[in-house]
Design an enzyme around this catalytic site. Structure first.
Site, PDB file in Angstrom:
ATOM      1  N   GLY A  46     -19.805  18.413 164.969  1.00  0.00           N
ATOM      2  CA  GLY A  46     -21.110  17.807 165.244  1.00  0.00           C
ATOM      3  C   GLY A  46     -21.473  16.881 164.108  1.00  0.00           C
ATOM      4  O   GLY A  46     -21.001  17.062 162.978  1.00  0.00           O
ATOM      5  N   GLN A  51     -27.115  12.220 158.818  1.00  0.00           N
ATOM      6  CA  GLN A  51     -25.957  12.307 157.932  1.00  0.00           C
ATOM      7  C   GLN A  51     -25.290  10.960 157.681  1.00  0.00           C
ATOM      8  O   GLN A  51     -24.479  10.826 156.774  1.00  0.00           O
ATOM      9  CB  GLN A  51     -24.923  13.282 158.524  1.00  0.00           C
ATOM     10  CG  GLN A  51     -25.414  14.720 158.556  1.00  0.00           C
ATOM     11  CD  GLN A  51     -24.396  15.626 159.204  1.00  0.00           C
ATOM     12  OE1 GLN A  51     -24.357  15.771 160.417  1.00  0.00           O
ATOM     13  NE2 GLN A  51     -23.534  16.227 158.393  1.00  0.00           N
ATOM     14  N   CYS A  97     -20.527  22.315 156.892  1.00  0.00           N
ATOM     15  CA  CYS A  97     -21.223  21.068 157.166  1.00  0.00           C
ATOM     16  C   CYS A  97     -20.514  19.930 156.448  1.00  0.00           C
ATOM     17  O   CYS A  97     -20.140  20.069 155.285  1.00  0.00           O
ATOM     18  CB  CYS A  97     -22.667  21.187 156.670  1.00  0.00           C
ATOM     19  SG  CYS A  97     -23.647  19.704 156.919  1.00  0.00           S
ATOM     20  N   LEU A  98     -20.342  18.807 157.141  1.00  0.00           N
ATOM     21  CA  LEU A  98     -19.679  17.646 156.528  1.00  0.00           C
ATOM     22  C   LEU A  98     -20.473  17.127 155.327  1.00  0.00           C
ATOM     23  O   LEU A  98     -19.913  16.481 154.452  1.00  0.00           O
ATOM     24  CB  LEU A  98     -19.503  16.526 157.556  1.00  0.00           C
ATOM     25  CG  LEU A  98     -18.559  16.826 158.734  1.00  0.00           C
ATOM     26  CD1 LEU A  98     -18.590  15.694 159.731  1.00  0.00           C
ATOM     27  CD2 LEU A  98     -17.145  17.086 158.247  1.00  0.00           C
ATOM     28  N   HIS A 139     -27.752  23.717 164.335  1.00  0.00           N
ATOM     29  CA  HIS A 139     -27.381  23.142 163.029  1.00  0.00           C
ATOM     30  C   HIS A 139     -27.704  21.639 163.008  1.00  0.00           C
ATOM     31  O   HIS A 139     -28.296  21.135 162.055  1.00  0.00           O
ATOM     32  CB  HIS A 139     -25.880  23.397 162.810  1.00  0.00           C
ATOM     33  CG  HIS A 139     -25.313  22.816 161.550  1.00  0.00           C
ATOM     34  ND1 HIS A 139     -24.820  23.591 160.526  1.00  0.00           N
ATOM     35  CD2 HIS A 139     -25.141  21.533 161.161  1.00  0.00           C
ATOM     36  CE1 HIS A 139     -24.390  22.803 159.548  1.00  0.00           C
ATOM     37  NE2 HIS A 139     -24.558  21.541 159.911  1.00  0.00           N
ATOM     38  N   GLU A 140     -27.351  20.939 164.098  1.00  0.00           N
ATOM     39  CA  GLU A 140     -27.596  19.484 164.157  1.00  0.00           C
ATOM     40  C   GLU A 140     -29.098  19.185 164.289  1.00  0.00           C
ATOM     41  O   GLU A 140     -29.603  18.240 163.689  1.00  0.00           O
ATOM     42  CB  GLU A 140     -26.828  18.849 165.324  1.00  0.00           C
ATOM     43  CG  GLU A 140     -25.312  19.047 165.295  1.00  0.00           C
ATOM     44  CD  GLU A 140     -24.668  18.756 163.959  1.00  0.00           C
ATOM     45  OE1 GLU A 140     -25.148  17.869 163.224  1.00  0.00           O
ATOM     46  OE2 GLU A 140     -23.685  19.430 163.615  1.00  0.00           O
ATOM     47  N   HIS A 143     -30.649  19.181 160.993  1.00  0.00           N
ATOM     48  CA  HIS A 143     -30.413  17.920 160.268  1.00  0.00           C
ATOM     49  C   HIS A 143     -31.491  16.901 160.623  1.00  0.00           C
ATOM     50  O   HIS A 143     -31.958  16.156 159.764  1.00  0.00           O
ATOM     51  CB  HIS A 143     -29.048  17.323 160.642  1.00  0.00           C
ATOM     52  CG  HIS A 143     -27.896  17.853 159.849  1.00  0.00           C
ATOM     53  ND1 HIS A 143     -27.849  17.801 158.476  1.00  0.00           N
ATOM     54  CD2 HIS A 143     -26.727  18.424 160.230  1.00  0.00           C
ATOM     55  CE1 HIS A 143     -26.700  18.327 158.056  1.00  0.00           C
ATOM     56  NE2 HIS A 143     -26.001  18.718 159.102  1.00  0.00           N
TER      57      HIS A 143
HETATM   58 CO    CO Z   1     -24.137  19.661 159.155  1.00  0.00          CO
END
Ligand code: CO
Length: 170
Positions: A46, A51, A97-98, A139-140, A143
């Site tokens: 995701g 991000q 997480c990226l 999670h997204e 963000h």
């Molecule tokens: Co993330």
């Protein structure tokens, strides 16, 4: 399409509470395409607009695709202005997480969701999601409200991560 730079903690933009999308235009579709390409290139399941430095309530998601599979098995879903309308059961899952490289931690989430979102053409969808799909959506969504999964951990754990990340980034 182009691969985008993924912001990493503690970049202050990751704290942005994003604005709802009002124009479902070509530039939105272009951004979604770039975000999806970036998600696959980074090995993520995701990626939220926050991000990549975009102030829009939008994320892309694909919890099924495995890196060793062919491109034809990619099934990205782009969700615009997502909103949880029902949630049930709490589960705990180890997240990554990226934007927080090389760190994983258990986070509590709802196991099942009913969610409303818009497609890139502005049409409305209502779906049910569970398990990994539901966890990734939450999670997204976080963000888009400027929240990272590490913000949900205890202060002690967060301090440990901050120290570790400082060492990595010098
Ligand atoms: Co993330």
């Amino acid at each position: 399409m182009a691969e985008l730079n993924v912001l990493t903690y503690p970049d202050p933009f990751l704290k942005t509470v994003t604005k709802p999308v009002t124009n479902f235009d070509q530039s939105l579709s272009d951004l979604a395409g770039d975000m999806t390409e970036t998600m696959y290139a980074s090995g993520g399941i995701g990626l939220a607009a926050t991000q990549v430095g975009a102030n829009k309530r939008m994320f892309t998601i694909d919890v099924e695709y495995k890196e060793d599979e062919s491109d034809s098995t990619k099934k990205p879903i782009v969700m615009v202005n997502p909103e949880i309308i029902e949630k049930t059961n709490i589960i705990s899952f180890e997240e990554a997480c990226l934007s927080v490289p090389d760190y994983r931690a258990e986070v509590e989430r709802f196991e099942q969701l009913k969610l409303k979102y818009y497609n890139l053409d502005g049409s409305e969808e209502i779906i049910e999601a569970d398990e990994l799909f539901a966890i990734c959506i939450q999670h997204e969504l976080d963000h888009l409200d400027g929240i990272l999964f590490i913000d949900k951990l205890s202060l002690l754990k967060r301090k440990m991560i901050q120290k570790k990340l400082k060492k990595q980034t010098g």
